[in-house]
Write a protein that holds these residues in place. Structure first.
Motif, mmCIF file in Angstrom:
data_model
loop_
_atom_site.group_PDB
_atom_site.id
_atom_site.type_symbol
_atom_site.label_atom_id
_atom_site.label_comp_id
_atom_site.label_asym_id
_atom_site.label_seq_id
_atom_site.Cartn_x
_atom_site.Cartn_y
_atom_site.Cartn_z
ATOM 1 N N ALA A 79 0.815 -1.216 0.000
ATOM 2 C CA ALA A 79 0.000 0.000 0.000
ATOM 3 C C ALA A 79 0.848 1.266 0.000
ATOM 4 O O ALA A 79 0.395 2.321 -0.444
ATOM 5 C CB ALA A 79 -0.942 -0.002 1.205
ATOM 6 N N ALA A 80 2.086 1.163 0.486
ATOM 7 C CA ALA A 80 2.970 2.334 0.506
ATOM 8 C C ALA A 80 3.340 2.790 -0.898
ATOM 9 O O ALA A 80 3.787 3.909 -1.105
ATOM 10 C CB ALA A 80 4.231 2.018 1.307
ATOM 11 N N HIS A 81 3.157 1.904 -1.905
ATOM 12 C CA HIS A 81 3.563 2.211 -3.278
ATOM 13 C C HIS A 81 2.390 2.630 -4.162
ATOM 14 O O HIS A 81 2.533 2.708 -5.377
ATOM 15 C CB HIS A 81 4.242 0.986 -3.906
ATOM 16 N N ALA A 82 1.230 2.889 -3.554
ATOM 17 C CA ALA A 82 0.026 3.151 -4.345
ATOM 18 C C ALA A 82 0.185 4.341 -5.286
ATOM 19 O O ALA A 82 -0.467 4.398 -6.338
ATOM 20 C CB ALA A 82 -1.178 3.369 -3.418
ATOM 21 N N ALA A 83 1.053 5.297 -4.932
ATOM 22 C CA ALA A 83 1.240 6.476 -5.788
ATOM 23 C C ALA A 83 2.068 6.160 -7.027
ATOM 24 O O ALA A 83 2.202 7.019 -7.916
ATOM 25 C CB ALA A 83 1.921 7.593 -4.987
ATOM 26 N N GLU A 84 2.628 4.941 -7.094
ATOM 27 C CA GLU A 84 3.487 4.575 -8.221
ATOM 28 C C GLU A 84 2.944 3.369 -8.993
ATOM 29 O O GLU A 84 3.678 2.683 -9.697
ATOM 30 C CB GLU A 84 4.906 4.283 -7.712
ATOM 31 N N VAL A 85 1.634 3.125 -8.863
ATOM 32 C CA VAL A 85 1.004 1.939 -9.445
ATOM 33 C C VAL A 85 0.089 2.325 -10.606
ATOM 34 O O VAL A 85 -0.658 3.305 -10.530
ATOM 35 C CB VAL A 85 0.188 1.188 -8.363
ATOM 36 N N LYS A 86 0.142 1.522 -11.670
ATOM 37 C CA LYS A 86 -0.793 1.698 -12.777
ATOM 38 C C LYS A 86 -2.170 1.184 -12.348
ATOM 39 O O LYS A 86 -2.280 0.114 -11.753
ATOM 40 C CB LYS A 86 -0.324 0.894 -13.996
#
Length: 466
Positions: free
Chosen positions: A245-252
């Motif tokens: 969830a910490a990477h949600a800003a970098e997910v397609k």
């Protein structure tokens, strides 16, 4: 506005989205599962099954892993819904700030510091122990002053420091390089685990499964306290899925991709952990498994020394991928604090060339190196579960609030069985917190108090909400 009302002021999700817009959305479902499995299948699978079998559950440790996986799956769905509604960096910290108010979000983030930062250091310390054992097989012995910190009679845990610095160098090269390294290493690690499960099954003695849940662990309601204690400790092994969830800003396409990544991670990890535990306790009697490298030890017992070297290499790869994924997550968490002004704002800056939060990465690595080099594994691990379970509780209960917010309506993944499932998962989180030792809860309470002091002395004055 009173100080208390100001502390509980909620952050705007639009502000988060605007601040994170400079980050590149390049991660796919496969990348998320790789990051998740890379974290979950780390130190936990190579150390915990042995210790928990010997200390709490016997061969029934496989049941404890299965319970932990089911609970993690329930909590994972809550994280998936939040990341679909709020595809921003920061995980539970950002979600808490938007749902409960800034101070609760900060304390959840403060709890995640314990989870991410100490987990990196704990896994790096485990990596050092396994590497030392591997070198010893070839007659190379690392002196005590370079393999342990001051609290254990040494000077610095050198290999723990070096693996963190090596991973930091990979991450600094950009997201594309990092995910390629992680994806490749995870495939190798899973292949080695499957090799152990299949190959080790030929050395199982069914007598080692009797008794399946030994009487010395029977206590509490229904005599199941041994299994509950093992499950509470094993939660540490499943901390990887929430870092996704910490990477949600970098997910397609986060509305769909996040749920697939989290649920896929839990299913794959649950299967591997449960089968690994069954085979391990079948090869060697549970009473002998209280060692830091139980899989390698079990294979040495059945005179498969060469195979044990392969397992040790698999453990090293597993811990390497976990360190990579967790440093990645901890740097994004640090970036989120800086983005919102709760830590110095220089930490919230994105490098124009690499699109990475370089300052946040440097700070995270420095702190993790200090912990890994100087503090024992047991001290590090004791606090991790408390931070993890606290975040789980607030995020599960937060679904009940999220669904009522008209401004956060979304078409992405939603937790099934609302409101019963998230409520039950939240209550289970609270139950497992009560299963932690009194010393751990005391240390975690002190950590939260320090977080409150920092918030009211620095954070509330410098926050963007002010």
């Amino acid at each position: 506005m009173s100080l208390l009302a100001r502390a509980f002021k909620r952050e705007s999700v639009d502000n988060y989205l605007s601040a994170d817009s400079h980050m590149s959305r390049v991660l796919t479902t496969r990348d998320l599962i790789s990051l998740g499995v890379g974290t979950v299948i780390g130190t936990g699978i190579f150390i915990l099954p042995g210790h928990e079998a010997a200390d709490h559950a016997g061969p029934a440790v496989a049941i404890a892993f299965l319970i932990a996986a089911i609970f993690s799956g329930l909590s994972g769905m809550a994280f998936a819904e939040f990341s679909a509604a709020m595809p921003v960096a920061g995980s539970a910290y950002s979600y808490g700030g938007a749902i409960y108010g800034e101070i609760i979000g900060w304390l959840l983030g403060w709890s995640l510091i314990v989870e991410y930062f100490l987990a990196v250091s704990a896994i790096a310390t485990g990596f050092s122990a396994y590497l030392g054992n591997l070198l010893a097989i070839f007659g190379i012995h690392i002196p005590k002053y370079l393999s342990a910190g001051p609290m254990e009679g040494g000077i610095v845990n050198l290999f723990a420091v070096l693996i963190i610095l090596f991973v930091a160098a990979i991450l600094s090269r950009g997201l594309n390089t990092s995910k390629k390294v992680e994806n490749g290493a995870v495939v190798i690690k899973i292949a080695i685990l499957i090799l152990f499960i299949v190959g080790g099954s030929f050395f199982i003695k069914t007598s080692n499964y009797v008794p399946f849940y030994p009487k010395e662990f029977h206590s509490g309601l229904g005599g199941l306290n041994g299994i509950w204690a093992a499950t509470a400790s094993i939660i540490f092994a499943f901390l990887g899925f929430d870092t996704i969830a910490a990477h949600a800003a970098e997910v397609k396409n986060p509305q769909k991709t996040m749920a697939k990544g989290i649920v896929g991670t839990v299913i794959i990890s649950a299967l591997l952990y449960t089968l690994f535990s069954i085979v391990l306790t079948g090869i060697v009697n549970y009473k002998k498994l209280g060692v830091d490298d139980p899989a390698a030890f079990a294979l040495q017992v059945v005179h498969q020394t060469q195979f044990s070297i392969v397992i040790t290499i698999g453990a090293l790869i597993g811990m390497f991928t976990a360190v990579l994924a967790l440093i990645y997550a901890s740097s994004r968490l640090t970036y989120s604090f800086g983005r919102d002004g709760l830590l110095p704002r220089s930490l919230g800056k994105i490098s124009p060339g690499s699109h990475l939060p370089v300052n946040a990465l440097i700070l995270a690595v420095v702190v993790e190196v200090i912990f890994a080099g100087l503090i024992p594994l047991s001290t590090l691990a004791s606090l991790i579960n408390a931070g993890t379970l606290t975040a789980f509780a607030f995020i599960n209960f937060g679904i009940l609030i999220l669904r009522r917010r008209k401004d956060l309506a979304h078409d992405g993944f939603k937790v099934p069985g609302y409101p019963i499932v998230p409520f039950i998962a939240g209550m289970i989180s609270l139950f497992f917190i009560t299963q932690l030792s009194a010393e751990t809860l005391k240390m975690f309470g002190i950590w939260l108090l320090l977080g409150i002091i920092w918030y009211f002395s620095y954070g509330i004055k410098h926050s963007k909400l002010s």
